[in-house]
Design a protein around this motif. Sequence first.
Motif, short mmCIF file in Angstrom:
data_model
loop_
_atom_site.label_atom_id
_atom_site.label_comp_id
_atom_site.label_asym_id
_atom_site.label_seq_id
_atom_site.Cartn_x
_atom_site.Cartn_y
_atom_site.Cartn_z
N ASN A 168 0.84 -1.20 0.00
CA ASN A 168 0.00 0.00 0.00
C ASN A 168 0.88 1.25 0.00
OD1 ASN A 168 -2.56 -1.28 0.14
ND2 ASN A 168 -2.26 -1.64 2.32
N ILE A 169 0.56 2.20 -0.86
CA ILE A 169 1.30 3.46 -0.92
C ILE A 169 0.29 4.61 -1.01
CG2 ILE A 169 2.90 4.88 -2.26
CD1 ILE A 169 4.28 2.36 -3.17
N PHE A 170 0.33 5.49 -0.01
CA PHE A 170 -0.53 6.68 -0.04
C PHE A 170 0.23 7.78 -0.78
CE2 PHE A 170 -2.78 10.41 1.30
CZ PHE A 170 -4.08 9.98 1.46
N VAL A 171 -0.36 8.31 -1.83
CA VAL A 171 0.34 9.24 -2.71
C VAL A 171 0.20 10.67 -2.19
CG1 VAL A 171 0.56 10.12 -5.05
CG2 VAL A 171 -0.04 7.71 -4.67
N HIS A 172 1.29 11.17 -1.56
CA HIS A 172 1.38 12.58 -1.18
C HIS A 172 2.13 13.35 -2.27
CE1 HIS A 172 -0.24 12.19 2.86
NE2 HIS A 172 0.57 11.17 3.08
N GLU A 173 3.32 12.85 -2.59
CA GLU A 173 4.13 13.43 -3.66
C GLU A 173 4.38 12.36 -4.71
OE1 GLU A 173 7.60 15.62 -2.33
OE2 GLU A 173 6.74 15.75 -0.31
N VAL A 174 4.10 12.69 -5.96
CA VAL A 174 4.11 11.69 -7.01
C VAL A 174 5.49 11.08 -7.20
CG1 VAL A 174 3.79 11.31 -9.49
CG2 VAL A 174 2.16 12.71 -8.22
N ILE A 193 -0.86 10.24 -14.07
CA ILE A 193 -0.72 8.77 -14.11
C ILE A 193 0.64 8.39 -14.70
CG2 ILE A 193 -1.72 6.62 -14.93
CD1 ILE A 193 -3.49 8.18 -12.99
N GLU A 194 1.03 9.09 -15.78
CA GLU A 194 2.31 8.78 -16.44
C GLU A 194 3.48 8.99 -15.49
OE1 GLU A 194 -0.11 10.56 -17.72
OE2 GLU A 194 -0.74 9.27 -19.38
N GLU A 195 3.44 10.07 -14.72
CA GLU A 195 4.54 10.34 -13.79
C GLU A 195 4.57 9.34 -12.64
OE1 GLU A 195 6.33 14.14 -11.22
OE2 GLU A 195 4.54 14.39 -12.47
N LEU A 196 3.38 8.99 -12.15
CA LEU A 196 3.30 8.04 -11.05
C LEU A 196 3.78 6.65 -11.47
CD1 LEU A 196 2.38 7.52 -8.10
CD2 LEU A 196 0.10 7.04 -8.99
N MET A 197 3.52 6.27 -12.70
CA MET A 197 3.85 4.93 -13.19
C MET A 197 5.18 4.87 -13.95
SD MET A 197 1.37 2.91 -12.25
CE MET A 197 1.53 1.51 -13.35
#
Length: 453
Positions: free
Chosen positions: A72-78, A107-111
Amino acid sequence: MANNNLFSDFEAVSSKQWKQQIQYELKGADYNETLVWESPEGIKVKPFYHNDEDSIASNAISSAKPFSIVQNIFVHEVKKSNARALETLQRGAESVRFTLENDSVSIEELMQNLPLENVNYYFDLPFLSVEFSNKINEFASKNKANIFIQNDPIEQLAKDGNWFENLEKDFEKLNTIASKTTVPFLTISSGIYQNAGANIVQQLAYTLAQANEYFNRIPAINQPITIEVAVGTNYFFEIAKLRALRILFNTLASEYNHNFDCHIIATPTKRNKTLYDYNVNMLRTTTECMSAILGGADAVANLAYDAIYHKDNEFGDRISRNQLLVLKHESYFDKVNNPADGAYYIETLTEQLAEKALELFKDIEKNGGLISQLIDGTIQRKINESAQKEQELFDSGKEVLLGTNKYPNKNDQMKNDLELYPFVKQNARKTLITPIIEKRLAEKLEQERLASE
């Protein structure tokens, strides 16, 4: 070497003979009063099960079911979340679940640079957005990524007391998402029922009723539905719970010509986790993960031992991930043919839980369905009644949490170690319904101890 039946020289022992021997050993004590106990679900648990008196659903041994280890990862900073996802996948995680704060995330930056082959990615969305769901779907289609979108407006209603907007608009958006996306887009987050104190029959019935609401209100669900489950500490019952859940869901889905099996993500419950003697939480989560795996979960997201009072941290994540790695790679839980199959006790529990849950589900539907009963408060009242019974057992010491209400270490000090508020939070506001409140058993006792430090 000949494959001889090692037990062929022994005569079979009937259930009647077993009972006669047990009665002799009891020296006059009553068999039912001494050895038969009743669960909160109203199931009478016997000291032994025998095929000449128990209706066994199946004794076929199914092959080992693979399960995925979820981080599990809570996204604060991408950028930081992307780096953390890459690191955890390199260190044993097999799937990643991102929980997003809002729909402004790229999405692209996160992935970026994340491996896509043989890795599942879950996007847990605490908002409902057609546009954002479409962006995820486009990325998945373009990159051939295995992505599950976790939308669940009914959980939003149950947990928050309000819809994202309102019933009509929320389901209008879901129907639009259903028509535009090819990736799984719908989740039934049933963990809230367990964490609030519902018994297992209630959990199964409410989950089934929630699925039925979605089937009724979204005519074209052409993707698998994800079911998120919280797993409690009653080892064999929890194995049976997951097995019964899959049977019930597939039975219901067939009525709507939905031909996809459900995708079950299991997470240990928060209800029995404690502040004091917190290392015991590791033992609790280990057995709960074992129940999840043997019950047939597709993915398991472990709960860090310090999750109720610490922010996400590397040590807690590593330990929780390693617990699952040990179960998979050292205990071979993904290699051994399912030991729960054909076990008379588990098969009988599965059948009884499924029957009782189906009966309750039919009663819910007869009285308007889950949403109607949430609005009139019936579901909340039933869960509160179940939770109060369990709380009374804990308060009286009949339900034990070691290190908390039995054998506590009086020298434990926790007041200065709390990064998160570990108790029920009060947030006075106007809501459509009374929210379902998740609450741990040890909260009152812990608050008293903290006040005396």
